[in-house]
Enzyme design. Sequence first.
Site, PDB file in Angstrom:
ATOM      1  CB  VAL A  22     -13.762 -23.592 -91.482  1.00 16.07           C
ATOM      2  CG1 VAL A  22     -13.260 -23.794 -92.906  1.00 16.07           C
ATOM      3  CG2 VAL A  22     -13.340 -24.748 -90.594  1.00 16.07           C
ATOM      4  CG  ASP A  40     -23.219 -17.847 -90.227  1.00 15.22           C
ATOM      5  OD1 ASP A  40     -22.220 -18.589 -90.206  1.00 15.22           O
ATOM      6  OD2 ASP A  40     -24.244 -18.072 -89.543  1.00 15.22           O
ATOM      7  CB  THR A  90     -19.901 -32.190 -92.012  1.00 13.14           C
ATOM      8  OG1 THR A  90     -18.483 -32.027 -91.878  1.00 13.14           O
ATOM      9  CG2 THR A  90     -20.344 -31.548 -93.298  1.00 13.14           C
ATOM     10  CB  THR A 125     -14.847 -32.853 -93.026  1.00 17.68           C
ATOM     11  OG1 THR A 125     -13.786 -31.914 -92.818  1.00 17.68           O
ATOM     12  CG2 THR A 125     -14.285 -34.266 -93.047  1.00 17.68           C
ATOM     13  CB  CYS A 265     -11.755 -31.975 -86.998  1.00 20.41           C
ATOM     14  SG  CYS A 265     -12.164 -30.416 -87.809  1.00 20.41           S
ATOM     15  NE  ARG A 336     -18.775 -25.495 -82.841  1.00 20.70           N
ATOM     16  CZ  ARG A 336     -18.514 -25.203 -84.119  1.00 20.70           C
ATOM     17  NH1 ARG A 336     -19.442 -25.370 -85.045  1.00 20.70           N
ATOM     18  NH2 ARG A 336     -17.312 -24.767 -84.462  1.00 20.70           N
TER      19      ARG A 336
END
Length: 436
Positions: A22, A40, A90, A125, A265, A336
């Site tokens: 993202v 990062d 998240t 999110t 997501c 992931r």
Amino acid sequence: MNLYEKIVSREEKISLVGLGYVGMPIAVAFARKVEVIGYDYNAAKIELYKSGIDPTNEVGNDVIASTTVQFTNDPAALRQAKFHIVAVPTPVNDDHTPDLFPVESASRILGQNLTPGSIVVYESTVYPGVTEEVCVPILERESGLKCGVDFFVGYSPERINPGDKVHRLENIVKIVSGMDEKTLDTVAKVYELVVEAGVHRAESIKVAEAAKVIENSQRDINIAFMNELSIIFNKMGIDTKAVLTAAGTKWNFLPFVPGLVGGHCIGVDPYYLTYKAEQLGYHSQVILAGRRINDNMGCYIAENLVKKLIFANIPVKNARVAILGFTFKENCPDTRNTKVIDIYRELQEYGITPVVADPAADAAEAKRLYGIEFVDMASIENMDAVILAVAHEQFRGLAVADFDRFYGERKKVLIDVKSLYRIDELRASGMRFWRL
């Protein structure tokens, strides 16, 4: 000049906190217009970016090599920026409760380097209320500044679709929100610099948070319905794809298909919404039912492979099985929260240890997260069964005839999870097959 004008004139900078699937494309997009700091904590990732390598394959090595983003793992560099965008993952815990550690950690780091007059926009999110009730107190505590006086916050949910080369940041309408009208106006104008499709100004931060979390919940529920239909039609001996093709001739039939629902997501976000609902005393019915169906699909696919082996008189224990594809979606290296691992582990319960091939996946990540080492496609031979799990372009190029070399002289069992092949072709090849 106001903050927006200073950003456009390059007197002030934008920072991106979190440079994954993202954050990195957002940083690159803004860097074409303004000064950008890309932060990062992962030093190895930063070195890849500095070397002109895109490990996500989202924008490509050439773009990374030519971008003006100032890549760094030094949090002190964030002090150079006045407009901060937080784009960290998240995930959920093993018990499906929200894991807010990444966004809390990012808030701590940002708070320690926050300067007066800054705007912080979260893209991660979350359930409604996290930005103002969880993140803001951390920013205030770490910075010693007061929200609404010394700094301001907004929320603009990410709509990046990993691996999608059509729907990009620039051509997807962006939801934006702010704690007050002035902040909202600045946030909207900043994003309009790169989002050609325009922005939608949400009424509040909580509205924007809620809009994001229901986008993926809606997809999750619709896919769960397709998966349940697949289970029912399989029991009836009816091909699900044929049913959906027929139903799809109606103008308002929604084009969802059955499949594995993983990633960070669709398979995660619904739990954020149901968690908040539980806190308010409401136990979700539809959303959690959909989650249960989708979370069980890996085991369901493995069970049907075992049934096919039995019907073919192939001993189940120690059967030679190959899985093609391991990522959570096609044409994307991200492993992931892949649900292919559920197939793998369920087969292990039957005494089968499959080999896995995925030329598109991040092999190092798969080894680190799951302890799985991929094999080359060329080494797949003498198999009892093959599971086509992910529709990578590399696999779409395989014809049914190409599968012969995977089996040799053995009986041929194919589990076509993605329904890539026509039933008449499979039958003509003598394949024993099953598909969702």
